[in-house]
Scaffold this motif. Structure first.
Motif, short mmCIF file in Angstrom:
data_model
loop_
_atom_site.label_atom_id
_atom_site.label_comp_id
_atom_site.label_asym_id
_atom_site.label_seq_id
_atom_site.Cartn_x
_atom_site.Cartn_y
_atom_site.Cartn_z
N VAL A 217 0.67 -1.46 0.22
CA VAL A 217 0.31 -0.06 0.18
C VAL A 217 0.80 1.31 0.26
CG1 VAL A 217 -1.50 1.00 1.68
CG2 VAL A 217 -1.97 -1.13 1.25
N SER A 218 0.44 2.10 -0.96
CA SER A 218 1.79 3.43 -1.08
C SER A 218 0.78 4.74 -0.68
CB SER A 218 2.40 3.32 -2.15
OG SER A 218 1.44 3.42 -3.67
N ASP A 219 -0.29 4.16 -0.77
CA ASP A 219 -0.92 5.57 -0.44
C ASP A 219 -2.73 5.22 -0.20
OD1 ASP A 219 -2.25 7.75 0.07
OD2 ASP A 219 -3.24 8.14 -2.73
N VAL A 220 -2.77 5.70 1.35
CA VAL A 220 -4.20 5.26 1.86
C VAL A 220 -5.47 7.35 1.95
CG1 VAL A 220 -5.37 4.89 4.17
CG2 VAL A 220 -2.88 4.11 2.94
N GLN A 221 -6.24 6.60 1.32
CA GLN A 221 -7.24 7.73 1.92
C GLN A 221 -8.60 7.88 2.28
OE1 GLN A 221 -8.34 9.06 -2.45
NE2 GLN A 221 -6.82 9.85 -3.23
N LEU A 222 -8.39 7.99 4.19
CA LEU A 222 -9.43 8.30 4.74
C LEU A 222 -11.05 8.96 3.40
CD1 LEU A 222 -10.79 7.63 7.50
CD2 LEU A 222 -11.06 10.05 7.62
N ILE A 223 -12.17 7.64 3.54
CA ILE A 223 -13.66 7.47 2.72
C ILE A 223 -14.58 7.98 3.60
CG2 ILE A 223 -12.34 6.67 0.16
CD1 ILE A 223 -13.91 4.28 0.62
N SER A 224 -14.25 7.64 4.64
CA SER A 224 -15.84 7.33 5.76
C SER A 224 -14.91 7.41 7.43
CB SER A 224 -16.97 6.36 5.46
OG SER A 224 -16.03 5.38 5.41
N SER A 225 -15.81 8.02 7.85
CA SER A 225 -15.01 8.23 9.27
C SER A 225 -15.92 8.01 10.46
CB SER A 225 -14.86 9.59 9.54
OG SER A 225 -14.42 9.73 11.05
N SER A 226 -14.89 6.69 11.67
CA SER A 226 -15.16 6.25 12.97
C SER A 226 -15.80 6.95 13.78
CB SER A 226 -14.32 5.50 13.01
OG SER A 226 -13.47 6.35 13.66
N GLY A 227 -15.89 7.97 12.74
CA GLY A 227 -15.91 8.80 14.19
C GLY A 227 -15.49 9.37 15.85
N SER A 228 -14.49 8.70 15.24
CA SER A 228 -13.35 8.91 16.48
C SER A 228 -12.12 9.51 15.34
CB SER A 228 -12.52 7.63 17.17
OG SER A 228 -11.07 7.47 17.98
N SER A 229 -11.30 10.38 15.51
CA SER A 229 -9.90 10.50 14.76
C SER A 229 -8.53 9.69 15.05
CB SER A 229 -10.02 12.70 15.37
OG SER A 229 -9.62 12.95 16.22
N ARG A 230 -8.64 9.48 16.53
CA ARG A 230 -7.93 8.04 16.76
C ARG A 230 -7.56 7.27 16.26
NH1 ARG A 230 -5.94 7.07 22.47
NH2 ARG A 230 -7.21 5.12 22.29
N LEU A 231 -8.91 6.81 16.16
CA LEU A 231 -8.63 5.50 15.23
C LEU A 231 -8.73 5.53 13.58
CD1 LEU A 231 -12.07 4.17 16.75
CD2 LEU A 231 -9.74 3.14 17.58
N ASP A 232 -9.54 6.73 13.15
CA ASP A 232 -9.03 6.57 12.00
C ASP A 232 -7.50 6.87 11.33
OD1 ASP A 232 -11.64 6.86 11.15
OD2 ASP A 232 -12.07 8.81 11.77
N ASP A 233 -7.12 7.52 12.00
CA ASP A 233 -5.39 8.27 11.91
C ASP A 233 -4.59 6.53 12.14
OD1 ASP A 233 -5.57 10.61 12.09
OD2 ASP A 233 -5.47 10.87 13.76
N ALA A 234 -5.00 5.90 12.91
CA ALA A 234 -4.12 4.85 13.40
C ALA A 234 -4.31 3.91 12.23
CB ALA A 234 -4.82 3.81 14.45
N ALA A 235 -5.66 3.01 11.45
CA ALA A 235 -6.03 2.65 10.65
C ALA A 235 -5.59 3.07 8.97
CB ALA A 235 -7.63 2.73 10.48
#
Length: 85
Positions: free
Chosen positions: A30-48
């Motif tokens: 994986v060379s690039d990752v885009q967030l397309i929907s949030s879990s509601g927690s920026s901590r979890l999204d950033d970790a993912a």
């Protein structure tokens, strides 16, 4: 440590699903990752996002039997099922 982290997440109520769009290179990394929907927690999204970019490896996409780079969407679900144990 694991019990502490589970207790911390339980206290924070951190659950949800993080939707990701991954760019997978011809080598499957994986060379690039885009967030397309949030879990509601920026901590979890950033970790993912960080975990996917650093650790995930896939079989590459193919066209005509040849490996090609491609985008792939996935969802990472965060649940606290076992946090109370």
């Amino acid at each position: 440590y694991q019990e502490y982290e589970a207790d911390k997440k339980k206290r924070l109520g951190e659950e949800g699903a993080t939707g990701l769009k991954l760019f997978i290179n011809v080598d499957g990394r994986v060379s690039d990752v885009q967030l397309i929907s949030s879990s509601g927690s920026s901590r979890l999204d950033d970790a993912a996002v960080k975990h996917a970019k650093r650790n995930w490896v896939f079989s590459p996409c193919t066209e005509g039997g040849k490996a090609v780079a491609c985008w792939h969407q996935t969802k990472l679900v965060w649940q606290l099922k076992d946090a109370g144990r």
